[in-house]
Scaffold this motif. Structure first.
Motif, PDB file in Angstrom:
ATOM      1  N   GLY A  34       0.801  -1.210   0.000  1.00  0.00           N
ATOM      2  CA  GLY A  34       0.000   0.000   0.000  1.00  0.00           C
ATOM      3  C   GLY A  34       0.833   1.259   0.000  1.00  0.00           C
ATOM      4  O   GLY A  34       2.010   1.235   0.372  1.00  0.00           O
ATOM      5  N   TRP A  35       0.207   2.327  -0.453  1.00  0.00           N
ATOM      6  CA  TRP A  35       0.800   3.666  -0.370  1.00  0.00           C
ATOM      7  C   TRP A  35      -0.092   4.524   0.512  1.00  0.00           C
ATOM      8  O   TRP A  35      -1.327   4.485   0.399  1.00  0.00           O
ATOM      9  CB  TRP A  35       0.921   4.312  -1.757  1.00  0.00           C
ATOM     10  N   PHE A  36       0.545   5.281   1.360  1.00  0.00           N
ATOM     11  CA  PHE A  36      -0.123   6.224   2.232  1.00  0.00           C
ATOM     12  C   PHE A  36       0.579   7.573   2.090  1.00  0.00           C
ATOM     13  O   PHE A  36       1.680   7.652   1.551  1.00  0.00           O
ATOM     14  CB  PHE A  36      -0.037   5.767   3.701  1.00  0.00           C
ATOM     15  N   ARG A  37      -0.062   8.615   2.588  1.00  0.00           N
ATOM     16  CA  ARG A  37       0.588   9.914   2.572  1.00  0.00           C
ATOM     17  C   ARG A  37       0.207  10.706   3.805  1.00  0.00           C
ATOM     18  O   ARG A  37      -0.864  10.488   4.395  1.00  0.00           O
ATOM     19  CB  ARG A  37       0.236  10.701   1.304  1.00  0.00           C
ATOM     20  N   GLN A  38       1.083  11.613   4.175  1.00  0.00           N
ATOM     21  CA  GLN A  38       0.823  12.472   5.324  1.00  0.00           C
ATOM     22  C   GLN A  38       1.273  13.878   4.992  1.00  0.00           C
ATOM     23  O   GLN A  38       2.466  14.122   4.757  1.00  0.00           O
ATOM     24  CB  GLN A  38       1.538  11.961   6.566  1.00  0.00           C
ATOM     25  N   ALA A  39       0.311  14.774   4.963  1.00  0.00           N
ATOM     26  CA  ALA A  39       0.591  16.188   4.731  1.00  0.00           C
ATOM     27  C   ALA A  39       0.858  16.864   6.082  1.00  0.00           C
ATOM     28  O   ALA A  39       0.419  16.371   7.123  1.00  0.00           O
ATOM     29  CB  ALA A  39      -0.580  16.846   4.027  1.00  0.00           C
ATOM     30  N   PHE A  46      -4.707   6.777   3.619  1.00  0.00           N
ATOM     31  CA  PHE A  46      -4.541   5.735   2.610  1.00  0.00           C
ATOM     32  C   PHE A  46      -4.616   6.353   1.220  1.00  0.00           C
ATOM     33  O   PHE A  46      -5.449   7.239   0.965  1.00  0.00           O
ATOM     34  CB  PHE A  46      -5.625   4.686   2.791  1.00  0.00           C
ATOM     35  N   VAL A  47      -3.761   5.859   0.317  1.00  0.00           N
ATOM     36  CA  VAL A  47      -3.772   6.328  -1.069  1.00  0.00           C
ATOM     37  C   VAL A  47      -4.199   5.210  -2.015  1.00  0.00           C
ATOM     38  O   VAL A  47      -5.135   5.372  -2.800  1.00  0.00           O
ATOM     39  CB  VAL A  47      -2.392   6.873  -1.479  1.00  0.00           C
ATOM     40  N   ALA A  48      -3.500   4.083  -1.950  1.00  0.00           N
ATOM     41  CA  ALA A  48      -3.795   2.991  -2.866  1.00  0.00           C
ATOM     42  C   ALA A  48      -3.155   1.712  -2.346  1.00  0.00           C
ATOM     43  O   ALA A  48      -2.211   1.764  -1.556  1.00  0.00           O
ATOM     44  CB  ALA A  48      -3.284   3.298  -4.274  1.00  0.00           C
ATOM     45  N   SER A  49      -3.673   0.585  -2.803  1.00  0.00           N
ATOM     46  CA  SER A  49      -3.077  -0.694  -2.444  1.00  0.00           C
ATOM     47  C   SER A  49      -3.229  -1.670  -3.592  1.00  0.00           C
ATOM     48  O   SER A  49      -4.074  -1.490  -4.486  1.00  0.00           O
ATOM     49  CB  SER A  49      -3.714  -1.273  -1.178  1.00  0.00           C
ATOM     50  N   THR A  57      -6.537  -3.936  -7.056  1.00  0.00           N
ATOM     51  CA  THR A  57      -6.190  -2.601  -6.615  1.00  0.00           C
ATOM     52  C   THR A  57      -7.356  -1.896  -5.923  1.00  0.00           C
ATOM     53  O   THR A  57      -8.520  -2.148  -6.224  1.00  0.00           O
ATOM     54  CB  THR A  57      -5.721  -1.735  -7.793  1.00  0.00           C
ATOM     55  N   VAL A  58      -7.003  -1.005  -5.020  1.00  0.00           N
ATOM     56  CA  VAL A  58      -7.962  -0.155  -4.325  1.00  0.00           C
ATOM     57  C   VAL A  58      -7.371   1.244  -4.296  1.00  0.00           C
ATOM     58  O   VAL A  58      -6.166   1.403  -4.073  1.00  0.00           O
ATOM     59  CB  VAL A  58      -8.224  -0.641  -2.883  1.00  0.00           C
ATOM     60  N   TYR A  59      -8.205   2.243  -4.510  1.00  0.00           N
ATOM     61  CA  TYR A  59      -7.740   3.630  -4.519  1.00  0.00           C
ATOM     62  C   TYR A  59      -8.593   4.496  -3.606  1.00  0.00           C
ATOM     63  O   TYR A  59      -9.796   4.302  -3.484  1.00  0.00           O
ATOM     64  CB  TYR A  59      -7.803   4.216  -5.933  1.00  0.00           C
ATOM     65  N   ALA A  60      -7.966   5.482  -3.016  1.00  0.00           N
ATOM     66  CA  ALA A  60      -8.722   6.510  -2.315  1.00  0.00           C
ATOM     67  C   ALA A  60      -9.425   7.379  -3.354  1.00  0.00           C
ATOM     68  O   ALA A  60      -8.920   7.574  -4.467  1.00  0.00           O
ATOM     69  CB  ALA A  60      -7.782   7.358  -1.471  1.00  0.00           C
TER      70      ALA A  60
END
Length: 118
Positions: A34-39, A46-49, A57-60
């Motif tokens: 998975g990809w995540f992000r933090q501003a 969560f961004v995508a997996s 695949t799953v996307y935000a």
């Protein structure tokens, strides 16, 4: 398991970046990457997996239609192609891995900074 994220940088709005996450150690076909992000000032999101075996695949919603997650099983690398980038995509991006049988993301990469200028 060790995860090494790379590919971040500074890009103008509307531009593209491809993030990479190289996995080493005990990965398996039953894993989910998975990809995540933090501003700044915000919680990690969560961004995508993608499943390691079947590529499900799953996307935000925030990135759906603008981003594509993919994997190269031979290289043990997961990619996040991000297009039409917006200033609100600015964040530190992290990759993570978990087993398909759990919801806990067990291992995390060190993060790569993505900055989108307006």
């Amino acid at each position: 398991v060790q995860l090494q994220a790379s590919g971040g940088g500074l890009v103008q709005a509307g531009g593209s970046l491809r993030l990479s996450c190289a996995a080493s150690g005990r990965t398996s076909s039953s894993s989910v990457m998975g990809w995540f992000r933090q501003a700044p000032g915000k919680e990690r999101e969560f961004v995508a997996s993608i499943t390691w075996s079947g590529g499900t695949t799953v996307y935000a919603d925030s990135v759906k239609g603008r981003s594509t997650i993919s994997r190269d099983n031979a290289k043990n690398v997961v990619y996040l192609q991000m297009n039409s980038l917006k200033p609100e995509d600015t964040a530190v991006y992290y990759c993570a891995i978990r087993s398909r049988s759990t919801i806990t993301w067990n291992y995390w990469g060190q993060g790569t900074q993505v900055t989108v200028s307006s």
